[in-house]
Structure formats: structure tokens, C-alpha cells
Scaffold this motif. Structure first.
Motif, PDB file in Angstrom:
ATOM      1  N   GLY A 184      11.576   5.395  11.704  1.00  0.00           N
ATOM      2  CA  GLY A 184      12.000   5.211  10.310  1.00  0.00           C
ATOM      3  C   GLY A 184      10.803   5.392   9.394  1.00  0.00           C
ATOM      4  N   LYS A 185      11.026   5.969   8.222  1.00  0.00           N
ATOM      5  CA  LYS A 185       9.936   6.159   7.253  1.00  0.00           C
ATOM      6  C   LYS A 185      10.297   5.413   5.981  1.00  0.00           C
ATOM      7  N   TYR A 186       9.582   4.309   5.771  1.00  0.00           N
ATOM      8  CA  TYR A 186       9.933   3.427   4.668  1.00  0.00           C
ATOM      9  C   TYR A 186       8.850   3.480   3.598  1.00  0.00           C
ATOM     10  N   HIS A 187       9.236   3.894   2.376  1.00  0.00           N
ATOM     11  CA  HIS A 187       8.329   3.954   1.232  1.00  0.00           C
ATOM     12  C   HIS A 187       8.854   2.947   0.218  1.00  0.00           C
ATOM     13  N   PHE A 188       8.038   1.988  -0.106  1.00  0.00           N
ATOM     14  CA  PHE A 188       8.524   0.994  -1.076  1.00  0.00           C
ATOM     15  C   PHE A 188       7.804   1.144  -2.414  1.00  0.00           C
TER      16      PHE A 188
END
Ligand SMILES: *[C@@H]1O[C@H](CO)[C@@H](O)[C@H](O)[C@H]1NC(C)=O
Ligand SMILES: *[C@@H]1O[C@H](CO)[C@@H](O)[C@H](O)[C@H]1NC(C)=O
Ligand SMILES: *[C@@H]1O[C@H](CO)[C@@H](O)[C@H](O)[C@H]1NC(C)=O
Ligand SMILES: *[C@@H]1O[C@H](CO)[C@@H](O)[C@H](O)[C@H]1NC(C)=O
Ligand SMILES: *[C@@H]1O[C@H](CO)[C@@H](O)[C@H](O)[C@H]1NC(C)=O
Ligand SMILES: *[C@@H]1O[C@H](CO)[C@@H](O)[C@H](O)[C@H]1NC(C)=O
Ligand SMILES: *[C@@H]1O[C@H](CO)[C@@H](O)[C@H](O)[C@H]1NC(C)=O
Ligand SMILES: *[C@@H]1O[C@H](CO)[C@@H](O)[C@H](O)[C@H]1NC(C)=O
Ligand SMILES: *[C@@H]1O[C@H](CO)[C@@H](O)[C@H](O)[C@H]1NC(C)=O
Ligand SMILES: *[C@@H]1O[C@H](CO)[C@@H](O)[C@H](O)[C@H]1NC(C)=O
Ligand SMILES: *[C@@H]1O[C@H](CO)[C@@H](O)[C@H](O)[C@H]1NC(C)=O
Length: 412
Positions: free
Chosen positions: A227-231
Motif C-alpha cells: 500500500g502507498k499512503y500519502h497523508f
């Protein structure tokens, strides 16, 4: 070595190897007495759908190297199961009927996932066809023999059987010398001798596709999707926290992969604390990062969710010190890593890279790699190799040196 072991294992499992033509199978009962014998030749012609929407027909023979696992003998019914290739099998059952025995059904299972036999097949599935052969009224204690060809047609499979010699319900551990011949072998009315009897038995059912069984107790999980999570705190601000990872969660005995597809993320980016919350259908993961002095680390992990069996759990550890790296850099670990979070819960991470502080332009800064990655394992190997090389040079130099001195003395 492996081949040898496989051979021994195969023999132990009751496999028959054939010296002459045909496929020979001996099935023994629980007392290790011969109870079913078969020597036969079968050609298969199978039509199947290919990935480019076409229909292909493939032809293959029943190989000589087969296994008979799954065969069984009983007093009134027996099953001959011949397994071959990549998950194919050909089985036939026999039942006693008074002083005779007969076959009821031939079941041919073929694995369309076998690219050798079924190149470009559109599915992986195992297909089954059921046909009824003309093997009836075989006297007890006799071998059924049929040298003539018998073509048995089903929807998408033609099976040609010939040189068949089968005895079910073998007694006294030896096949009978008495033969029951098939009608086609018995010369009856003087028909032209070249016409092979190709009695075509009607298939008893149409071909049915069965999905591979999914009831195996513990199927190994595939590697979880990364998963690639950018916050970012709001739509106008820039990304302040980034985390990429594939995650497997094990709660007690239950293992599950975290599916990043369709997750929603939230969180916060502070001076000393950053938080990432990822919510999927089945799990909520909360990662809390802190930084004191110049380093950051994963400080707390809260995973709540439901196992595939429906058991809910909520496990928290707020005293972790994982994934440590300098502020302004990222922490990276591509290798699978396992962590005990609580006594009940462990996580495995894959292709991990995180940066909870100081993200610039929405990309990771230089990475601090975990010690398990290849590059760090290589270093001792390189050092060791260099050292070995050095020792070799010293030894050679010493030998040459000795030689020179020796030669020197001789010339004197
Ligand atoms: C069986 O198949 C093999 C090879 O595919 C072929 O050479 C042989 O003629 C076939 N035999 C019969 C009886 O169809
Ligand atoms: C089976 O045999 C019949 C008759 O010879 C033929 O029409 C059919 O195409 C064959 N099917 C396969 C899958 O070979
Ligand atoms: C294959 O068949 C399906 C439906 O039968 C169709 O939607 C698809 O476009 C076809 N593909 C090709 C490559 O012909
Ligand atoms: C075949 O099976 C594998 C694993 O079970 C799967 O990943 C793949 O998509 C399947 N291929 C087809 C054509 O169904
Ligand atoms: C063959 O059958 C005959 C008559 O049924 C019988 O007398 C004889 O014993 C049988 N031979 C064997 C070897 O079973
Ligand atoms: C299979 O045969 C049964 C009855 O013989 C029939 O009801 C069914 O529709 C057939 N299925 C297919 C896929 O042809
Ligand atoms: C984002 O910027 C637009 C225009 O610059 C503004 O209308 C909007 O209110 C801003 N949204 C937030 C959450 O600050
Ligand atoms: C993600 O989920 C959607 C719908 O839930 C599905 O259409 C899509 O194929 C999935 N993507 C992946 C990569 O699994
Ligand atoms: C962050 O930590 C520093 C020193 O540890 C402290 O001075 C500062 O007040 C902290 N900031 C916040 C927002 O807690
Ligand atoms: C862990 O997360 C769950 C659900 O998000 C929440 O209800 C619970 O209070 C959290 N526990 C801690 C210690 O933060
Ligand atoms: C947190 O961990 C440290 C060392 O890992 C340990 O000394 C400390 O007692 C732990 N604190 C709690 C509240 O578990």
C-alpha cells in the motif's frame, strides 16, 4: 539425490513403472496384497478455450509414469485412480454384480492450468468429464482384455482406449490367467478385418467444470500488496507523511493480509508526533511516530479488526521503538520483517518505507536501510572475500620467496 528420494517415495506410494508399452498400475490393499491390476493405453483429445477466445484441441497420451494414489479396493467396489502430469487424473470404478464385475464410470480430470498440455488456456480450472465405458459382465477372477480401440466421446473430450488389460478384485495376490475379452476382440461375423471396433459409448453426463477446492486447512498467503499512503492535512497543503508497506497481520492463529485497495487514510503531522490511520473494510491501523532529538521511530501501533473467522480484536502497543532513522530521512526495509506487537498479535511487513517527518515535494528523502537488506549483508561477504584474497597473495609471495632462496642456494 532428490530424484532418488522421489523415486523411493514413489515406489513406497505404490507406483508402477512400465517396461513395455502401456501404463501399468498395481494397486495393493491394506494387507499389501495385489487387489487391482491395470495395463492400458489411453489417448486423449481435448478441446478447450484459449485466452484469445479461440478453441484449441490438444492431444496427449496417458504417460507411462503415473501414480496410483487415491486408488482403493473393497470387497464389492474398487477404484482405480491414475494420476499423471500436472494434476491430471483418470479414474474408473468397478462394482461386483453377482459372479461378474463391471465398470460404471470413467472420470477424467484435467487441469487447464497445465501449460504443457493446454497452452494459452483461458482458465486455471480443473475440468471433469464423466463417461461410461463398455466394460461390463467381466467374470470374477478373470482379466478384462480389449486390444481393439474404443473411442469414448464426451462434450469436449475424446478418449481412445486400447491394449487394455484390467483385473479388479484380484484374489490370491496374483492376476488371473483367464480372460474376458471385449466383444470387439472376438471375431464374430466375417466383417472386413480392417474395421476397428470403435464402439462409442454415450457420455452419462455433460462436462462439468469444478473450481479447485479451496478447503485446504492452511493455504499459504500470498505476499500482501504494497500500500502507498500519502497523508496531507488538507487539500491545499503538501504531503507531510508517507508510508509504503505490504502488511500481514497474525492474531492468535489467524493470518490475514491487509488489503490496501479501497482504504481511507487520515492522520496528523506535528512537530514531535505524527500519526497515520489507515482504514480498510476489515482493519483499522493506527501508526504513531515520535521524534526526540534527531531521530524518529514508530512509537505506537494500534490494530483493530476482524479475522476471516469473524473474531474481532484490538491490540495496542504504545511502547515500541521501531523503524528508527534520522529526522529528514526515511526508513526503508524491503525484506520481510516480523514484529511481535503484543502477545497475541504479530505483524509482517514487506517493502517498507516510511517518512513521518520532514517530507519534501511528496517524495522520500534518503533512506536509512534496515540491516536485513542485501547491501548490508553483502558487506561482510566482500570483506571476507578481500581478506581471503589477501591471505592467498601472502601465501603465494611466501612460496615464491622460498623458491627464489632455494634456487639461489643451488646456483652457488
Ligand atoms: C496416440 O497418440 C500418439 C501420439 O499423440 C499417436 O502417435 C498414436 O497414433 C495415437 N494412437 C491412437 C490409437 O490414436
Ligand atoms: C471427437 O470425435 C468426434 C468424432 O470423430 C469429432 O467430431 C470431435 O471433434 C472429436 N472431439 C475432440 C475434442 O477431439
Ligand atoms: C472475447 O469474448 C468476449 C465475450 O464473449 C468479448 O467481450 C471479448 O471482446 C472477446 N475478446 C476477443 C479478443 O475477441
Ligand atoms: C491462475 O492461478 C493463479 C493463482 O492461483 C492466478 O494468480 C492467475 O490469475 C490464474 N490465471 C488465470 C488465467 O485464471
Ligand atoms: C479359469 O476358468 C476355469 C473355468 O471357469 C477354471 O476352471 C480355472 O480354474 C480358471 N483358471 C484360473 C487360473 O483361474
Ligand atoms: C447438463 O445436463 C443436464 C441434464 O443432462 C442439463 O440440465 C444441463 O443444462 C446441462 N448443462 C450444460 C452446461 O449443458
Ligand atoms: C484551498 O484553496 C482554495 C483556493 O485557494 C480555497 O478556496 C479553499 O478554501 C482552500 N481549502 C482549504 C481546506 O484551506
Ligand atoms: C480494487 O477494488 C475495486 C472495487 O472494490 C476493484 O474494481 C479493483 O479491481 C480492485 N483493484 C485491485 C488492484 O485489486
Ligand atoms: C517538541 O519537543 C521539544 C523538545 O523535546 C519541545 O520543546 C516542544 O515544546 C515540543 N513540541 C510540541 C508541539 O510538543
Ligand atoms: C485503538 O483503535 C481503536 C479503533 O480505532 C480505538 O477504539 C482505541 O481506543 C484505540 N486504542 C488506543 C489505546 O489508542
Ligand atoms: C517500555 O519499553 C522499555 C524498554 O523497551 C521498558 O524499559 C519499559 O518498562 C516499557 N514501558 C512500559 C510502560 O511498558
Amino acid at each position: 539425490m532428490y530424484r532418488y528420494a522421489a523415486l523411493v517415495l514413489s515406489l513406497a506410494l505404490g507406483i508402477a513403472f512400465q517396461l513395455s508399452h502401456g501404463t501399468e498400475v498395481n494397486v495393493t490393499d491394506k494387507d499389501n496384497n495385489l487387489c487391482l491390476y491395470a495395463n492400458l493405453m489411453v489417448n486423449f483429445s481435448v478441446s478447450y478455450d484459449t485466452t484469445d477466445n479461440k478453441s484449441a484441441t490438444t492431444e496427449f497420451e496417458l504417460p507411462e509414469t503415473v501414480t496410483s494414489d487415491g486408488s482403493k479396493c473393497d470387497t464389492s467396489s474398487s477404484l482405480l485412480k491414475i494420476n499423471f502430469g500436472e494434476g491430471h487424473s483418470w479414474s474408473v470404478n468397478f462394482t461386483v454384480n453377482g459372479k461378474m464385475y463391471q465398470t460404471d464410470t470413467i472420470t477424467f480430470s484435467y487441469n487447464l492450468g497445465d501449460t504443457k498440455f493446454f497452452p494459452k488456456a483461458s482458465t486455471n480450472e480443473t475440468a471433469n468429464v464423466y463417461v461410461k465405458p463398455h466394460i461390463t459382465d467381466v467374470g470374477m477372477d478373470t482379466c478384462y482384455s480389449c486390444k481393439s480401440k474404443e473411442v469414448i466421446e464426451a462434450d469436449s473430450v475424446n478418449q481412445t482406449l486400447w491394449n487394455v488389460l484390467i483385473q479388479a478384485f484380484v484374489s490370491n495376490n496374483i492376476t488371473s490367467e483367464n480372460i474376458t475379452s471385449c466383444a470387439a476382440d472376438v471375431p464374430t461375423t466375417p466383417v472386413a478385418p480392417t474395421t476397428h471396433a470403435t464402439s462409442t459409448a454415450a457420455p452419462i453426463t455433460n462436462a462439468t467444470i469444478i473450481v479447485p477446492t479451496t478447503t485446504t486447512p492452511t493455504p499459504p498467503l500470498p505476499t500482501p500488496t504494497t500500500g502507498k499512503y500519502h497523508f496531507k492535512p488538507n487539500e491545499n497543503s503538501t504531503v507531510c507523511l508517507m508510508a509504503y508497506f505490504g502488511l500481514r497481520v497474525a492474531y492468535k492463529q489467524a493470518e490475514m493480509n491487509f488489503d490496501p485497495n479501497g482504504t481511507t487514510i487520515s492522520g496528523s503531522c506535528g512537530d514531535n508526533t505524527s500519526e497515520l490511520v489507515v482504514v480498510s473494510n476489515t482493519m483499522t491501523i493506527m501508526l504513531t511516530f515520535v521524534h526526540d532529538t534527531k531521530k524518529f521511530r514508530l512509537h505506537a501501533l494500534n490494530i483493530t479488526g476482524k479475522t476471516s473467522a469473524g473474531v474481532t480484536f484490538s491490540e495496542v502497543n504504545t511502547n515500541l521503538s521501531l523503524w528508527e532513522a534520522a529526522v529528514g530521512s526515511s526508513y526503508m526495509c524491503n525484506k520481510e520483517q516480523s514484529y511481535n506487537i503484543t502477545s497475541q498479535l504479530t505483524i509482517d511487513t514487506f517493502d517498507l518505507q516510511v517518512q513521518p517527518f520532514g517530507v519534501k515535494n511528496g517524495v522520500f528523502s534518503t533512506a536509512h536501510e534496515c540491516s536485513l537488506d542485501d547491501t548490508s549483508i553483502l558487506i561482510p561477504i566482500i570483506v571476507g572475500a578481500a581478506l581471503a584474497g589477501l591471505i592467498l597473495i601472502v601465501v603465494i609471495a611466501y612460496v615464491i620467496g622460498r623458491r627464489k632462496t632455494y634456487v639461489g642456494y643451488q646456483t652457488l
